[in-house]
Design an enzyme around this catalytic site. Structure first.
Site, PDB file in Angstrom:
ATOM      1  N   GLY A  76       0.765  -1.230   0.000  1.00 14.82           N
ATOM      2  CA  GLY A  76       0.000   0.000   0.000  1.00 14.82           C
ATOM      3  C   GLY A  76       0.805   1.293   0.000  1.00 14.82           C
ATOM      4  CG  ASP A  77       3.665   4.411   1.663  1.00 13.13           C
ATOM      5  OD1 ASP A  77       3.837   4.984   0.571  1.00 13.13           O
ATOM      6  OD2 ASP A  77       3.985   4.927   2.747  1.00 13.13           O
ATOM      7  CG  LEU A  78       6.405  -1.833  -2.520  1.00 12.44           C
ATOM      8  CD1 LEU A  78       6.948  -2.246  -1.164  1.00 12.44           C
ATOM      9  CD2 LEU A  78       5.955  -3.054  -3.303  1.00 12.44           C
TER      10      LEU A  78
END
Length: 241
Positions: free
Chosen positions: A149-151
């Site tokens: 999700g925040d890669l």
């Protein structure tokens, strides 16, 4: 943030001074290749200490295959069973009617477009461009994947000969979202990562053309956090959808 030693000789990384519940939930839920949660408390999170290394192509390829395996483990629905956050902003993980595209619009894109408007970063016309992009977006539906999700590249830590995922905004989402985030901000040996991922878990045709759709959310988050310097990049992504 602290580097500490335990009585049993282990060295650990300690984060203090915040609510780390969502981060700990996400790391545990994602499993490998995420770092292990050793302890979480009211205002601290304890993780293994992992001295960083320079990423090699084999390390990146192994990490890509591990991310593909993580995605394949799936999720029961889009979203998550806990309230999330991304940086200092809340992240609504509650369900929405319809498939991924509706969920992504209602839970990831539109809340931050409106927040950026309310903060004076975007105009009402800018928000209408985002809404128009969502209306015309095409995305092959897939079952929910277990995504970080925040890669971005800073959340892939290379140590001990492999890559470890840190600082997630984990939820059930579309796997192309994680890849689009890596493309947006870059990472070590990006093309090797994408090639190894696609060989392990082939992506639907046209996935590169859909990257701007998946980049709308992180770009809007950056508009909310850092102001108008991200406005043009966000609008360019919206117009590319």
């Amino acid at each position: 943030m602290h580097h500490a030693s335990l009585e049993d000789g282990r060295t650990v990384f300690v984060k203090r001074g915040g609510d780390f519940t969502a981060e700990a939930n996400g790391l545990r839920w994602l499993g490998s290749p995420s770092v292990e949660v050793l302890e979480v408390g009211e205002d601290l999170l304890v993780l293994p200490w992992l001295p960083s290394e320079t990423a090699t192509v084999p390390m990146v390829e192994e990490t890509a295959r591990a991310v593909a395996d993580m995605h394949r483990r799936g999720a029961p629905r889009f979203g998550a069973d806990w309230p999330g956050n991304i940086a200092d902003l809340p992240l609504d993980n509650s369900p929405a009617e319809g498939g991924w595209r509706d969920w992504y619009a209602e839970r990831r894109v539109l809340p931050y477009a409106r927040m950026a408007r309310d903060r004076g970063v975007l105009s009402a016309s800018d928000v209408r461009e985002v809404e128009a992009a969502l209306h015309r977006a095409e995305q092959p539906e897939e079952p929910p994947s277990r995504i970080h999700g925040d890669l971005w590249g800073g959340n892939v830590l290379y140590s001990q000969g492999r890559g470890w995922l840190i600082d997630p905004a984990a939820h059930g989402g579309h796997r192309e979202t994680d890849l689009a985030m890596l493309v947006l901000f870059g990472t070590s040996h990006l093309e090797a990562f994408l090639k190894a991922y696609d060989e392990t878990s082939p992506l639907a045709e046209g996935w590169r053309e859909r990257i701007p759709l998946h980049q709308l959310h992180p770009l809007l988050v950056h508009c909310c956090l850092f102001g108008s310097s991200y406005r043009e990049s966000m609008l360019a992504a919206a117009r590319s959808v």
